[in-house]
Design an enzyme around this catalytic site. Structure first.
Site, PDB file in Angstrom:
ATOM      1  N   ASP A  30      -8.431  26.800  74.821  1.00  0.00           N
ATOM      2  CA  ASP A  30      -9.431  25.909  74.236  1.00  0.00           C
ATOM      3  C   ASP A  30      -9.740  24.795  75.236  1.00  0.00           C
ATOM      4  O   ASP A  30      -8.831  24.265  75.874  1.00  0.00           O
ATOM      5  CB  ASP A  30      -8.893  25.326  72.927  1.00  0.00           C
ATOM      6  N   ASN A  88     -10.614  28.447  60.863  1.00  0.00           N
ATOM      7  CA  ASN A  88     -11.510  27.584  60.099  1.00  0.00           C
ATOM      8  C   ASN A  88     -12.697  28.402  59.603  1.00  0.00           C
ATOM      9  O   ASN A  88     -13.170  29.288  60.307  1.00  0.00           O
ATOM     10  CB  ASN A  88     -12.011  26.435  60.983  1.00  0.00           C
ATOM     11  N   HIS A 101     -12.771  33.381  64.854  1.00  0.00           N
ATOM     12  CA  HIS A 101     -11.729  33.187  65.855  1.00  0.00           C
ATOM     13  C   HIS A 101     -10.492  32.550  65.240  1.00  0.00           C
ATOM     14  O   HIS A 101     -10.572  31.863  64.231  1.00  0.00           O
ATOM     15  CB  HIS A 101     -12.232  32.326  67.020  1.00  0.00           C
TER      16      HIS A 101
END
Length: 116
Positions: A30, A88, A101
């Site tokens: 990330d 999420n 994801h």
């Protein structure tokens, strides 16, 4: 489905630090990590926008996402101390890229979930 940032990463049009790849799944660091280890795992061939859009036929792919995260955690020595996997779903949950994801978070104590 619209073209997403993750689609461009899959096609190598945008650079990413790729740390895991198999036939179906891509894992990369990330760019705004929330833990010492923060890796995203995405499906390469089925850009499902959200978990809410997934179908029963896609259950094996969703399972592959989880197994890829677990394999990476074991390989990197993160499984012994533990890790968190988060997905999420939509804006209120914090989803910003609408290509399903998983987030794998590890490398430090992450604490407990509190009340909103």
């Amino acid at each position: 489905m619209t073209d997403t940032l993750f689609s461009k990463i899959i096609r190598r049009e945008i650079p990413a630090t790729i740390v895991y790849e198999d036939e179906d799944i891509l894992g990369f660091k990330d760019i705004a990590p929330q833990a010492p280890v923060h890796v995203l795992f995405i499906p390469k061939h089925a850009p499902i926008p959200t978990l809410d859009d997934a179908t029963a036929e896609q259950a094996p792919l969703l399972g592959r996402l989880l197994l890829a995260a677990a394999e990476y955690a074991r390989r990197e020595g993160l499984a012994q101390d533990g890790y968190r996997v988060v997905m999420n779903c939509r804006e209120h949950a914090g989803q910003t890229v609408f290509h399903i994801h998983l987030h794998l978070l590890a490398g430090a104590p992450l604490g407990h979930f509190g009340t909103p």
